[in-house]
Design a protein around this motif. Structure first.
Motif, PDB file in Angstrom:
ATOM      1  N   LYS A 247      17.916   2.846  -1.791  1.00  0.00           N
ATOM      2  CA  LYS A 247      19.362   3.052  -1.757  1.00  0.00           C
ATOM      3  C   LYS A 247      20.094   1.824  -1.240  1.00  0.00           C
ATOM      4  CE  LYS A 247      19.218   8.092  -1.388  1.00  0.00           C
ATOM      5  NZ  LYS A 247      19.436   9.270  -0.525  1.00  0.00           N
ATOM      6  N   TYR A 248      19.500   1.143  -0.269  1.00  0.00           N
ATOM      7  CA  TYR A 248      20.198  -0.038   0.232  1.00  0.00           C
ATOM      8  C   TYR A 248      20.234  -1.149  -0.812  1.00  0.00           C
ATOM      9  CZ  TYR A 248      15.987  -2.842   1.375  1.00  0.00           C
ATOM     10  OH  TYR A 248      14.833  -3.588   1.320  1.00  0.00           O
ATOM     11  N   ASP A 251      23.124  -0.074  -3.016  1.00  0.00           N
ATOM     12  CA  ASP A 251      24.369  -0.363  -2.325  1.00  0.00           C
ATOM     13  C   ASP A 251      24.685  -1.855  -2.375  1.00  0.00           C
ATOM     14  OD1 ASP A 251      26.452   0.808  -0.222  1.00  0.00           O
ATOM     15  OD2 ASP A 251      25.756  -1.126   0.550  1.00  0.00           O
ATOM     16  N   ARG A 252      23.680  -2.681  -2.125  1.00  0.00           N
ATOM     17  CA  ARG A 252      23.888  -4.132  -2.137  1.00  0.00           C
ATOM     18  C   ARG A 252      24.322  -4.622  -3.513  1.00  0.00           C
ATOM     19  NH1 ARG A 252      19.002  -7.123   0.231  1.00  0.00           N
ATOM     20  NH2 ARG A 252      17.992  -6.328  -1.641  1.00  0.00           N
ATOM     21  N   GLN A 255      27.893  -3.459  -4.118  1.00  0.00           N
ATOM     22  CA  GLN A 255      28.797  -4.280  -3.300  1.00  0.00           C
ATOM     23  C   GLN A 255      28.984  -5.655  -3.937  1.00  0.00           C
ATOM     24  OE1 GLN A 255      30.564  -3.247  -0.861  1.00  0.00           O
ATOM     25  NE2 GLN A 255      29.533  -1.465   0.020  1.00  0.00           N
ATOM     26  N   TRP A 284      18.776   6.369   4.730  1.00  0.00           N
ATOM     27  CA  TRP A 284      20.083   5.822   4.375  1.00  0.00           C
ATOM     28  C   TRP A 284      21.209   6.716   4.883  1.00  0.00           C
ATOM     29  CZ3 TRP A 284      22.096   1.415   2.980  1.00  0.00           C
ATOM     30  CH2 TRP A 284      23.406   1.398   2.493  1.00  0.00           C
ATOM     31  N   THR A 286      22.915   9.239   3.077  1.00  0.00           N
ATOM     32  CA  THR A 286      23.716   9.934   2.066  1.00  0.00           C
ATOM     33  C   THR A 286      22.919  10.030   0.772  1.00  0.00           C
ATOM     34  OG1 THR A 286      24.732   7.976   1.036  1.00  0.00           O
ATOM     35  CG2 THR A 286      25.806   8.860   3.015  1.00  0.00           C
ATOM     36  N   LEU A 291      26.822   7.600  -2.016  1.00  0.00           N
ATOM     37  CA  LEU A 291      26.726   6.144  -1.850  1.00  0.00           C
ATOM     38  C   LEU A 291      27.643   5.442  -2.850  1.00  0.00           C
ATOM     39  CD1 LEU A 291      23.392   4.108  -1.623  1.00  0.00           C
ATOM     40  CD2 LEU A 291      25.231   3.391  -3.114  1.00  0.00           C
ATOM     41  N   ILE A 292      27.554   5.867  -4.097  1.00  0.00           N
ATOM     42  CA  ILE A 292      28.357   5.230  -5.151  1.00  0.00           C
ATOM     43  C   ILE A 292      29.839   5.489  -4.931  1.00  0.00           C
ATOM     44  CG2 ILE A 292      28.868   5.256  -7.633  1.00  0.00           C
ATOM     45  CD1 ILE A 292      25.850   5.844  -8.075  1.00  0.00           C
ATOM     46  N   ASN A 294      31.405   6.129  -2.199  1.00  0.00           N
ATOM     47  CA  ASN A 294      31.923   5.387  -1.044  1.00  0.00           C
ATOM     48  C   ASN A 294      32.396   3.995  -1.449  1.00  0.00           C
ATOM     49  OD1 ASN A 294      31.544   7.446   0.809  1.00  0.00           O
ATOM     50  ND2 ASN A 294      29.532   6.719   1.487  1.00  0.00           N
ATOM     51  N   ILE A 295      31.685   3.394  -2.381  1.00  0.00           N
ATOM     52  CA  ILE A 295      32.056   2.063  -2.867  1.00  0.00           C
ATOM     53  C   ILE A 295      33.257   2.130  -3.800  1.00  0.00           C
ATOM     54  CG2 ILE A 295      31.259   0.109  -4.277  1.00  0.00           C
ATOM     55  CD1 ILE A 295      28.431   0.705  -3.142  1.00  0.00           C
TER      56      ILE A 295
END
Length: 337
Positions: A247-248, A251-252, A255, A284, A286, A291-292, A294-295
């Motif tokens: 997941k990170y 996220d990276r 981002q 993580w 969530t 996760l998506i 939130n971005i």
């Protein structure tokens, strides 16, 4: 040079550049009106080339035979890249061999579509050496997903539609599980793909949007940032999918797209398969949908989750470069081509 003379020269140059800026710099409105070139739809008797621009096809001759039989059942003529079964460690032959096969398929006048045998990794290693001059005179469909994202993006930047769809390697899957994939692939190639109707997802952000569909595998989209194949997502609808990442990592990558402006003037986001997500340690915290979101929270465009496209057996065809209508309601999500 005398300062007075320099002033008039600079003034003249300024006026000249301002007049040409409409051509040089494309505004979101200009991009929205761009018409992508659509290769000819296939007819019975047409030829499809199967090539492997990326991963190795070790012990998969029967898989390719099954793909050939599928095409023959549709009345098409499959031809194989000369180095299709070559092996060079991770790759389906050396860079030179894979490049030669893909260039051969791009240039061959009777080939109406190029079906990439599998993904993996390798397309980016050869894409900058491709010559599209002959292709431009005789456009043809590029078909595939995953690592083929690099080639999709390259062709879309050149102004052509492509088909994000299943590949020959997927013929190894359960026949029932890939029925929708096969049906939509055929519809995409023969010009009868009209829409996808998908069940609602509780994480969806409802709304309607229109725009050219673009995107692909998240890793490949991120890998192309800063290169000639980076996408322009202004007034477009962005599709993303991923497999086997933490997941990170996801996220990276998201981002990174955000920092590159991918979402600033985007009309919508379609989230395909996010499968085999690896467990974070520490956790993580969530789910992948949260996760998506939130971005994407700062943006107001519609977002559709649960679209069956990507690495799962059900991989419905999507037409990149095509202006689509996206309609997300409480009862269903509709993608209309």
């Amino acid at each position: 040079m005398h300062f007075k003379s320099l002033f008039y020269v600079l003034l003249f140059m300024s006026c000249t550049y301002s007049k040409s800026s409409k051509i040089t710099f494309k505004t979101p409105q200009t991009m929205a009106s761009k018409k992508y070139i659509r290769p000819a739809i296939l007819q019975v008797g047409d030829t499809i080339a199967i090539v492997a621009p990326a991963g190795i096809l070790k012990s998969r001759k029967k898989t390719i035979e099954a793909a050939q039989m599928l095409l023959k059942n549709w009345g098409l003529v499959p031809v194989l890249g000369p180095h299709l079964f070559s092996e060079s460690y991770h790759f389906a032959g050396t860079d030179a061999q894979r490049l030669k096969d893909l260039q051969w398929a791009l240039d061959k006048p009777d080939v109406k579509a190029i079906w990439c045998a599998r993904g993996g990794y390798g397309s980016m290693r050869i894409m900058d050496e491709l010559n599209f001059e002959t292709f431009k005179k005789n456009p043809k469909w590029l078909v595939g997903y995953s690592d083929v994202t690099a080639l999709h993006n390259q062709l879309q930047n050149l102004g052509y539609e492509t088909l994000h769809a299943m590949m020959p390697i997927n013929m190894e899957e359960d026949a029932k599980a890939i029925t929708a994939s096969i049906t939509s692939l055929k519809a995409g190639l023969f010009g009868t793909l009209e829409k996808h109707s998908i069940e609602p997802n509780k994480s969806n952000r409802m709304g309607s949007a229109k725009g050219v569909l673009t995107g692909g595998n998240l890793t490949l989209l991120t890998a192309q940032l800063g290169s000639a194949s980076q996408l322009d997502t202004r007034n477009k609808i962005l599709f993303i999918e991923e497999i086997g990442e933490y997941k990170y990592h996801i996220d990276r990558m998201l981002q990174s797209l955000k920092r590159a402006g991918y979402f600033d003037h985007c009309n919508g986001v379609i989230v395909g398969d996010m499968m085999d997500i690896k467990a974070n340690s520490p956790a993580w915290g969530t789910g992948i949908e949260e996760l998506i979101m939130n971005i994407l929270d700062p943006y107001d465009f519609p977002v559709a989750f649960g679209i069956p496209a990507g690495h799962k057996p059900e991989n419905r065809a999507l037409i990149f470069g095509r202006s689509i209508d996206l309609n997300i309601t409480k009862s269903e999500t509709i993608i209309r081509f």
